[in-house]
Design an enzyme around this catalytic site. Structure first.
Site, PDB file in Angstrom:
ATOM      1  CD  GLU A  54      -2.361  -9.017   3.052  1.00 15.16           C
ATOM      2  OE1 GLU A  54      -1.902  -9.648   3.741  1.00 15.16           O
ATOM      3  OE2 GLU A  54      -1.931  -9.569   1.581  1.00 15.16           O
ATOM      4  CB  CYS A  63      -7.510  -5.166  -4.128  1.00 12.62           C
ATOM      5  SG  CYS A  63      -7.617  -6.802  -4.063  1.00 12.62           S
ATOM      6  CD  GLU A  65      -5.868  -3.571  -8.072  1.00 12.80           C
ATOM      7  OE1 GLU A  65      -5.773  -3.759  -7.042  1.00 12.80           O
ATOM      8  OE2 GLU A  65      -5.831  -4.384  -9.009  1.00 12.80           O
TER       9      GLU A  65
HETATM   10  N1  THU Z   1      -4.430  -7.818  -4.326  1.00 13.65           N
HETATM   11  C1  THU Z   1      -4.419  -6.643  -4.719  1.00 13.65           C
HETATM   12  O1  THU Z   1      -4.344  -5.548  -4.071  1.00 13.65           O
HETATM   13  N2  THU Z   1      -4.913  -6.300  -6.147  1.00 13.65           N
HETATM   14  C2  THU Z   1      -5.221  -7.186  -7.037  1.00 13.65           C
HETATM   15  O2  THU Z   1      -5.694  -6.824  -8.106  1.00 13.65           O
HETATM   16  C3  THU Z   1      -4.833  -8.615  -6.803  1.00 13.65           C
HETATM   17  C4  THU Z   1      -4.508  -9.170  -5.157  1.00 13.65           C
HETATM   18  C5  THU Z   1      -3.790  -8.124  -2.930  1.00 13.65           C
HETATM   19  C6  THU Z   1      -4.880  -8.568  -2.260  1.00 13.65           C
HETATM   20  C7  THU Z   1      -4.023  -9.112  -1.140  1.00 13.65           C
HETATM   21  O3  THU Z   1      -3.686  -8.318   0.049  1.00 13.65           O
HETATM   22  C8  THU Z   1      -2.740  -9.618  -1.808  1.00 13.65           C
HETATM   23  O4  THU Z   1      -2.633  -8.962  -3.073  1.00 13.65           O
HETATM   24  C9  THU Z   1      -2.786 -11.250  -2.106  1.00 13.65           C
HETATM   25  O5  THU Z   1      -3.992 -11.526  -2.860  1.00 13.65           O
END
Ligand code: THU
Length: 146
Positions: A54, A63, A65
């Site tokens: 983040e 994210c 992935e």
């Molecule tokens: N997030 C992911 O890492 N992958 C996803 O497919 C959905 C969301 C993360 C982004 C953010 O740091 C946290 O989850 C909340 O949205």
């Protein structure tokens, strides 16, 4: 030879699941506190991991992935993804977000997708089910041919 129809063995799935669980421990999620780990299996049988990272600007968050995919390309020249496993320490599994679906599509439009969590429920599907009618490399190639 394309290997996009290869299906991971049970052993490979077990490794992917363990890798995704471990990856979530590296997550940097001080704002959402929603930690995510991802593990991708490439067409050479190698597993690459990623976690969400983040940012204080919120919008620049990456994210799990996409971290896994970008890191695999940068570090190992990733060419094709056969499967991705996403782990969240939640009661229900988490499906990949739209941005990640699009980025994953580039390297494996029909890859297997599994989401696991701390509960019994899992999501087991394929990327083409999650992203029907995807925009991909072929759209650009077709346009260039006139
Ligand atoms: N997030 C992911 O890492 N992958 C996803 O497919 C959905 C969301 C993360 C982004 C953010 O740091 C946290 O989850 C909340 O949205």
């Amino acid at each position: 030879m394309s290997s996009s129809i290869q299906i991971p063995s049970n052993e490979q799935w077990a490794e992917l699941e363990m890798a995704a669980r471990l990856a979530a421990r590296q997550a940097y999620a001080p704002y959402s506190h929603f930690t995510v780990g991802a593990a991708i299996l490439d067409n050479k049988g190698k597993i690459h991991i990623g976690c969400n990272v983040e940012n204080a600007s919120y919008g620049l968050t990456n994210c799990a992935e996409r971290t896994a995919l970008f890191s695999a390309r940068a570090n190992h020249g990733l060419q094709e993804v056969l499967a991705v496993c996403i782990y969240t320490p939640t009661a229900k599994p988490t499906s990949p977000c739209g941005a990640c679906r699009q980025v994953l599509n580039e390297f494996g439009p029909s890859m297997r997708v599994r989401a696991i969590c701390d509960g019994q429920e899992t999501i087991d599907t394929t990327l083409d089910v999650l992203l029907p009618g995807a925009f991909g490399p072929k759209n650009l190639a077709d346009a260039q041919q006139g």
